[in-house]
Design a protein around this motif. Structure first.
Motif, PDB file in Angstrom:
ATOM      1  N   ASN A 185       0.828  -1.206   0.000  1.00  0.00           N
ATOM      2  CA  ASN A 185       0.000   0.000   0.000  1.00  0.00           C
ATOM      3  C   ASN A 185       0.869   1.266   0.000  1.00  0.00           C
ATOM      4  OD1 ASN A 185      -2.371  -1.441   0.028  1.00  0.00           O
ATOM      5  ND2 ASN A 185      -2.536  -1.436   2.263  1.00  0.00           N
ATOM      6  N   GLN A 186       0.595   2.135  -0.944  1.00  0.00           N
ATOM      7  CA  GLN A 186       1.352   3.384  -1.046  1.00  0.00           C
ATOM      8  C   GLN A 186       0.614   4.370  -1.943  1.00  0.00           C
ATOM      9  OE1 GLN A 186       4.925   3.180  -3.772  1.00  0.00           O
ATOM     10  NE2 GLN A 186       4.587   0.966  -3.534  1.00  0.00           N
ATOM     11  N   ILE A 187       0.885   5.643  -1.721  1.00  0.00           N
ATOM     12  CA  ILE A 187       0.352   6.696  -2.591  1.00  0.00           C
ATOM     13  C   ILE A 187       1.375   6.964  -3.684  1.00  0.00           C
ATOM     14  CG2 ILE A 187      -0.397   9.107  -2.734  1.00  0.00           C
ATOM     15  CD1 ILE A 187      -1.221   8.911   0.212  1.00  0.00           C
ATOM     16  N   GLY A 203      -3.159  -2.066  -4.358  1.00  0.00           N
ATOM     17  CA  GLY A 203      -2.319  -1.559  -3.279  1.00  0.00           C
ATOM     18  C   GLY A 203      -1.812  -0.158  -3.533  1.00  0.00           C
ATOM     19  N   VAL A 204      -1.992   0.330  -4.767  1.00  0.00           N
ATOM     20  CA  VAL A 204      -1.543   1.667  -5.126  1.00  0.00           C
ATOM     21  C   VAL A 204      -2.719   2.630  -5.137  1.00  0.00           C
ATOM     22  CG1 VAL A 204      -0.758   3.077  -7.085  1.00  0.00           C
ATOM     23  CG2 VAL A 204       0.548   1.063  -6.407  1.00  0.00           C
ATOM     24  N   LYS A 205      -2.590   3.701  -4.397  1.00  0.00           N
ATOM     25  CA  LYS A 205      -3.568   4.790  -4.475  1.00  0.00           C
ATOM     26  C   LYS A 205      -2.968   5.875  -5.352  1.00  0.00           C
ATOM     27  CE  LYS A 205      -6.042   8.312  -1.816  1.00  0.00           C
ATOM     28  NZ  LYS A 205      -6.208   8.959  -0.477  1.00  0.00           N
ATOM     29  N   THR A 210       5.891   7.632  -3.863  1.00  0.00           N
ATOM     30  CA  THR A 210       6.601   7.333  -5.103  1.00  0.00           C
ATOM     31  C   THR A 210       6.178   8.280  -6.213  1.00  0.00           C
ATOM     32  OG1 THR A 210       6.723   4.992  -4.503  1.00  0.00           O
ATOM     33  CG2 THR A 210       7.099   5.546  -6.817  1.00  0.00           C
ATOM     34  N   ILE A 211       7.168   8.892  -6.873  1.00  0.00           N
ATOM     35  CA  ILE A 211       6.921   9.678  -8.084  1.00  0.00           C
ATOM     36  C   ILE A 211       7.330   8.805  -9.261  1.00  0.00           C
ATOM     37  CG2 ILE A 211       7.357  11.837  -9.317  1.00  0.00           C
ATOM     38  CD1 ILE A 211       8.652  12.891  -6.708  1.00  0.00           C
TER      39      ILE A 211
END
Length: 441
Positions: free
Chosen positions: A324-326, A354-356, A399-400
């Protein structure tokens, strides 16, 4: 500039600039809000697309001399082409900028150091992939041998400008020379074959960013692509084309066209937005050479970004998952404005469990990298990057993701400058997607 130089430049502007394209600009100003240098210069009209076009036309019409102010205005342009999609007249600003820069740089007398550097970079380094490998291997040796630690601990790096010091910290680990030389020329599809594609490896991408190239080829195999990689291909020529070395860019374009001809492939895949946009433009670059026009057109029509083919092959329907991460996305200017690829990266990112995904404000505004712009125009580049990092922080992303090596390094540089290295990372989209795929397969 000396009088003789100005006269030569003025004459060539009259002879070589596309006057019809200059006249297409209606001076409406729709381009102004999309131009980073116009905004960051305090809305100086000479640093806007329509202002630069007005300067070019004025030189052609003999109303002004092509002096240092004109050259400065063109040099400060990022070449991001964000003005093109919003232009109601469809002005091909990028083509005009390349024409103007080529005329100025081919006729403007350069200092001996500048001439030497340009000769080494444009004639003896980028066009020769074996030399790119050797140069990159020296960087790899610097990283692995302990010299990097010595340079940092002794303060040697303090003699360099701040942007270069920070850039040195964020460079990827360069592979060993033997690995850069041992590259594949054919790979089978891993799943049921759906397409046969060729892969444009690039120069920096197949040396400094070789692991990203490897990830790209793996993704293509997983997606059902047989891959051919011609070993006679070379640098795309974008650095030359954007830096006033148009004839050299044409030479490199012709070599690439020859390398990929007759391969019987559905597409030629790229993973670097800047390279892809220039490859797509080969048909314009060679439009005045009848024996190459059709060949260049056929080549350009086959160029496709890795994200586009993955979406076409429904890779987003695969089981992709990460912790899970933005995540947010920074557009590559040339991928969006040159290759017209905008939604595909977002579609892929949004498909990862899991990705927002959080859209960044002004995600398609240039990050300030623009090839070597962040080195030669460091002050303006850092202004633009500061704004970009403000918008990035508002997304609260861990994360970019981006799709171009220059953008990737620039965003890494922004993270380092903001002191966010412990909480934020920047990655190329293919590395991110490969992790998501192999995490569940």
């Amino acid at each position: 500039m000396k009088l003789a130089e100005k006269e030569r430049i003025s004459q060539e502007f009259k002879e070589k600039m596309d006057y019809d394209e200059l006249l297409n600009c209606m001076r409406c100003g729709f381009c102004l809000p999309s131009c980073p240098t116009y905004i960051e210069s305090g809305m100086d009209e000479s640093h806007s697309p329509r202002g630069r076009i007005a300067l070019m036309k004025a030189v052609v019409d003999g109303e002004i001399e092509p002096d240092e102010d004109v050259k400065r205005s063109l040099d400060l342009c990022l070449g991001c082409r964000a003005c093109e999609p919003v232009c109601p007249s469809g002005v091909k600003y990028g083509h005009l900028l390349e024409q103007a820069r080529n005329i100025i740089y081919q006729n403007n007398k350069q200092s001996l150091p500048e001439k030497a550097v340009r000769n080494i970079v444009f004639n003896h380094l980028f066009p020769k992939q074996n030399r790119m490998v050797s140069a990159a291997s020296l960087l790899g040796f610097y990283q692995r041998s302990g010299l990097q630690k010595v340079a940092r601990s002794t303060g040697i790096m303090n003699f360099f400008p701040e942007s270069l010091r920070t850039m040195e910290k964020v460079l990827p680990s360069v592979p060993k020379k033997k690995d850069m030389k041992n590259r594949p020329n054919h790979l089978p599809a891993i799943s049921v074959q759906k397409k046969r594609v060729a892969f444009f490896t690039g120069c920096l991408m197949d040396t400094v960013f070789m692991t990203t190239n490897d990830a790209t080829m793996k993704l293509l195999q997983y997606a059902g692509c047989e891959i051919v990689i011609p070993n006679t291909q070379n640098c795309c020529g974008v650095l030359h084309g954007h830096s006033g070395e148009r004839e050299k860019a044409k030479e490199m374009a012709k070599r690439n066209i020859e390398a990929f001809e007759g391969m019987n492939v559905d597409y030629i895949i790229t993973n670097a937005g800047g390279c892809g946009a220039f490859l797509v433009d080969y048909n314009h670059l060679l439009k005045d050479e009848p024996e190459w026009m059709e060949r260049a057109k056929n080549f350009s029509e086959k160029i496709k970004d890795i994200t586009s083919i993955l979406v076409e092959l429904n890779f987003q329907q695969e089981h992709l998952e990460l912790d899970n991460q933005i995540v947010t996305y920074q557009d590559s200017c040339h991928l969006k404005n040159g290759q017209k690829t905008f939604m595909e990266p977002r579609t892929l990112l949004q498909s990862i469990k899991g990705v927002k995904y959080v859209e960044m404000k002004d995600a398609s505004r240039c990050c300030g990298s623009a090839g070597i712009y962040n080195i030669v125009e460091s002050e303006m580049s850092m202004q633009i990057l500061d704004y970009k990092m403000e918008q990035t922080k508002k997304t609260k992303a861990k994360t970019i993701v981006t799709a171009n090596p220059g953008c990737l390094l620039q965003m890494k540089l922004g993270i380092e400058r903001e002191g966010l290295s412990d909480t934020m990372q920047a990655v190329h989209i293919v590395d991110f997607l490969l992790e998501a795929y192999e995490n569940t397969h």
